[in-house]
Design a protein around this motif. Structure first.
Motif, PDB file in Angstrom:
ATOM      1  N   ILE A  84     -45.948 -75.780-107.996  1.00  0.00           N
ATOM      2  CA  ILE A  84     -45.641 -74.749-108.984  1.00  0.00           C
ATOM      3  C   ILE A  84     -46.550 -73.544-108.797  1.00  0.00           C
ATOM      4  CG2 ILE A  84     -45.762 -74.212-111.457  1.00  0.00           C
ATOM      5  CD1 ILE A  84     -44.695 -77.091-111.929  1.00  0.00           C
ATOM      6  N   LEU A  85     -47.847 -73.774-108.628  1.00  0.00           N
ATOM      7  CA  LEU A  85     -48.775 -72.661-108.447  1.00  0.00           C
ATOM      8  C   LEU A  85     -48.551 -71.939-107.127  1.00  0.00           C
ATOM      9  CD1 LEU A  85     -52.000 -74.208-109.973  1.00  0.00           C
ATOM     10  CD2 LEU A  85     -50.595 -72.367-110.921  1.00  0.00           C
ATOM     11  N   VAL A  86     -48.245 -72.674-106.083  1.00  0.00           N
ATOM     12  CA  VAL A  86     -47.943 -72.041-104.793  1.00  0.00           C
ATOM     13  C   VAL A  86     -46.683 -71.187-104.924  1.00  0.00           C
ATOM     14  CG1 VAL A  86     -47.153 -72.559-102.442  1.00  0.00           C
ATOM     15  CG2 VAL A  86     -49.156 -73.716-103.356  1.00  0.00           C
ATOM     16  N   TYR A  87     -45.699 -71.671-105.639  1.00  0.00           N
ATOM     17  CA  TYR A  87     -44.466 -70.916-105.858  1.00  0.00           C
ATOM     18  C   TYR A  87     -44.729 -69.640-106.666  1.00  0.00           C
ATOM     19  CZ  TYR A  87     -39.730 -69.783-107.350  1.00  0.00           C
ATOM     20  OH  TYR A  87     -38.563 -69.125-107.602  1.00  0.00           O
ATOM     21  N   THR A 112     -58.066 -70.856-110.401  1.00  0.00           N
ATOM     22  CA  THR A 112     -58.412 -70.808-111.822  1.00  0.00           C
ATOM     23  C   THR A 112     -57.331 -71.476-112.659  1.00  0.00           C
ATOM     24  OG1 THR A 112     -59.610 -68.741-111.480  1.00  0.00           O
ATOM     25  CG2 THR A 112     -58.977 -69.260-113.747  1.00  0.00           C
ATOM     26  N   ALA A 113     -56.077 -71.146-112.387  1.00  0.00           N
ATOM     27  CA  ALA A 113     -54.966 -71.758-113.117  1.00  0.00           C
ATOM     28  C   ALA A 113     -54.936 -73.267-112.892  1.00  0.00           C
ATOM     29  CB  ALA A 113     -53.647 -71.126-112.687  1.00  0.00           C
ATOM     30  N   LEU A 114     -55.200 -73.699-111.655  1.00  0.00           N
ATOM     31  CA  LEU A 114     -55.229 -75.130-111.345  1.00  0.00           C
ATOM     32  C   LEU A 114     -56.320 -75.844-112.130  1.00  0.00           C
ATOM     33  CD1 LEU A 114     -54.254 -77.504-109.535  1.00  0.00           C
ATOM     34  CD2 LEU A 114     -55.953 -76.765-107.866  1.00  0.00           C
ATOM     35  N   GLU A 115     -57.505 -75.254-112.165  1.00  0.00           N
ATOM     36  CA  GLU A 115     -58.618 -75.865-112.901  1.00  0.00           C
ATOM     37  C   GLU A 115     -58.318 -75.947-114.396  1.00  0.00           C
ATOM     38  OE1 GLU A 115     -61.814 -77.171-112.116  1.00  0.00           O
ATOM     39  OE2 GLU A 115     -60.921 -77.347-110.137  1.00  0.00           O
ATOM     40  N   TYR A 116     -57.788 -74.866-114.972  1.00  0.00           N
ATOM     41  CA  TYR A 116     -57.459 -74.885-116.402  1.00  0.00           C
ATOM     42  C   TYR A 116     -56.313 -75.847-116.700  1.00  0.00           C
ATOM     43  CZ  TYR A 116     -60.601 -71.236-118.018  1.00  0.00           C
ATOM     44  OH  TYR A 116     -61.715 -70.515-118.371  1.00  0.00           O
ATOM     45  N   TYR A 117     -55.353 -75.938-115.786  1.00  0.00           N
ATOM     46  CA  TYR A 117     -54.247 -76.880-115.960  1.00  0.00           C
ATOM     47  C   TYR A 117     -54.764 -78.317-116.002  1.00  0.00           C
ATOM     48  CZ  TYR A 117     -50.368 -79.851-114.445  1.00  0.00           C
ATOM     49  OH  TYR A 117     -49.453 -80.859-114.327  1.00  0.00           O
ATOM     50  N   VAL A 118     -55.598 -78.664-115.038  1.00  0.00           N
ATOM     51  CA  VAL A 118     -56.149 -80.022-114.993  1.00  0.00           C
ATOM     52  C   VAL A 118     -57.023 -80.281-116.219  1.00  0.00           C
ATOM     53  CG1 VAL A 118     -57.654 -81.592-113.702  1.00  0.00           C
ATOM     54  CG2 VAL A 118     -55.977 -80.200-112.483  1.00  0.00           C
ATOM     55  N   TYR A 119     -57.843 -79.307-116.595  1.00  0.00           N
ATOM     56  CA  TYR A 119     -58.688 -79.449-117.778  1.00  0.00           C
ATOM     57  C   TYR A 119     -57.832 -79.638-119.036  1.00  0.00           C
ATOM     58  CZ  TYR A 119     -61.835 -78.310-121.610  1.00  0.00           C
ATOM     59  OH  TYR A 119     -62.533 -78.344-122.783  1.00  0.00           O
ATOM     60  N   GLY A 120     -56.794 -78.834-119.181  1.00  0.00           N
ATOM     61  CA  GLY A 120     -55.909 -78.955-120.343  1.00  0.00           C
ATOM     62  C   GLY A 120     -55.199 -80.283-120.384  1.00  0.00           C
ATOM     63  N   PHE A 121     -54.738 -80.736-119.237  1.00  0.00           N
ATOM     64  CA  PHE A 121     -54.052 -82.021-119.171  1.00  0.00           C
ATOM     65  C   PHE A 121     -54.999 -83.161-119.532  1.00  0.00           C
ATOM     66  CE2 PHE A 121     -50.153 -83.996-117.908  1.00  0.00           C
ATOM     67  CZ  PHE A 121     -50.518 -85.291-117.544  1.00  0.00           C
TER      68      PHE A 121
END
Length: 172
Positions: A84-87, A112-121
């Motif tokens: 999704i982030l690559v897209y 940054t989006a990946l880190e926040y996504y994992v943190y949120g999850f």
């Protein structure tokens, strides 16, 4: 033989990222910080932009699944995040000018989006033990610094390699 070069290259990056995490201490920059390498994500973004968008997203799906199998207890976090982030980064590049500086900034924004996504999850599951402020200071900023260093060292050679690989592929 040519079709195996890119998957083997990605597998090598995956293994080297694992070795980097094992050899280099996570508190590389300061005590009580965690710098997570996301070199594979950066390479996947470069493949999507400079080589082939379809293959980049396809490899993001495969290596996201592999990342989940090896490193996480939950299948699906990176399996969905990587493609999704690559897209999203690929679609942003349709609007922006394609140069190494812009691509590198988008890689850092994607990280940054990946880190926040994992943190949120993980927060939703009750597994994140840091507040958002501590997460940002102790994990996100050192991670971005580490990945910026990686980009400074390897973005130009990686771009040249992918463009050369694309030229070889288009000749056939």
């Amino acid at each position: 033989m040519q079709k195996f070069i890119l998957p083997l290259f990605l597998l090598l990056i995956f293994i080297l990222e694992s070795l980097f995490s094992s050899v280099i201490p996570t508190d590389l920059f300061k005590k009580d910080t965690i710098a997570a390498p996301h070199f594979l994500f950066a390479v996947l973004v470069f493949i999507t932009i400079y080589y082939n968008s379809g293959k980049g997203i396809y490899f993001a799906l495969i290596f996201g699944f592999l990342f989940d199998m090896v490193y996480t207890e939950l299948i699906g976090i990176y399996l969905f995040a990587y493609p999704i982030l690559v897209y999203i980064v690929f679609n942003a590049m349709r609007i922006l000018q394609i140069n190494v500086f812009i691509v590198s900034i988008l890689v850092l924004l994607g990280t940054t989006a990946l880190e926040y996504y994992v943190y949120g999850f993980l927060s939703l599951l009750g597994r994140a033990h840091l507040s958002l402020g501590l997460f940002t200071m102790q994990r996100l900023l050192p991670t971005l610094l580490l990945n910026l260093i990686f980009l400074i060292l390897f973005c130009i050679p990686l771009r040249k390699y992918l463009l050369k690989l694309l030229a070889v592929t288009e000749e056939k």
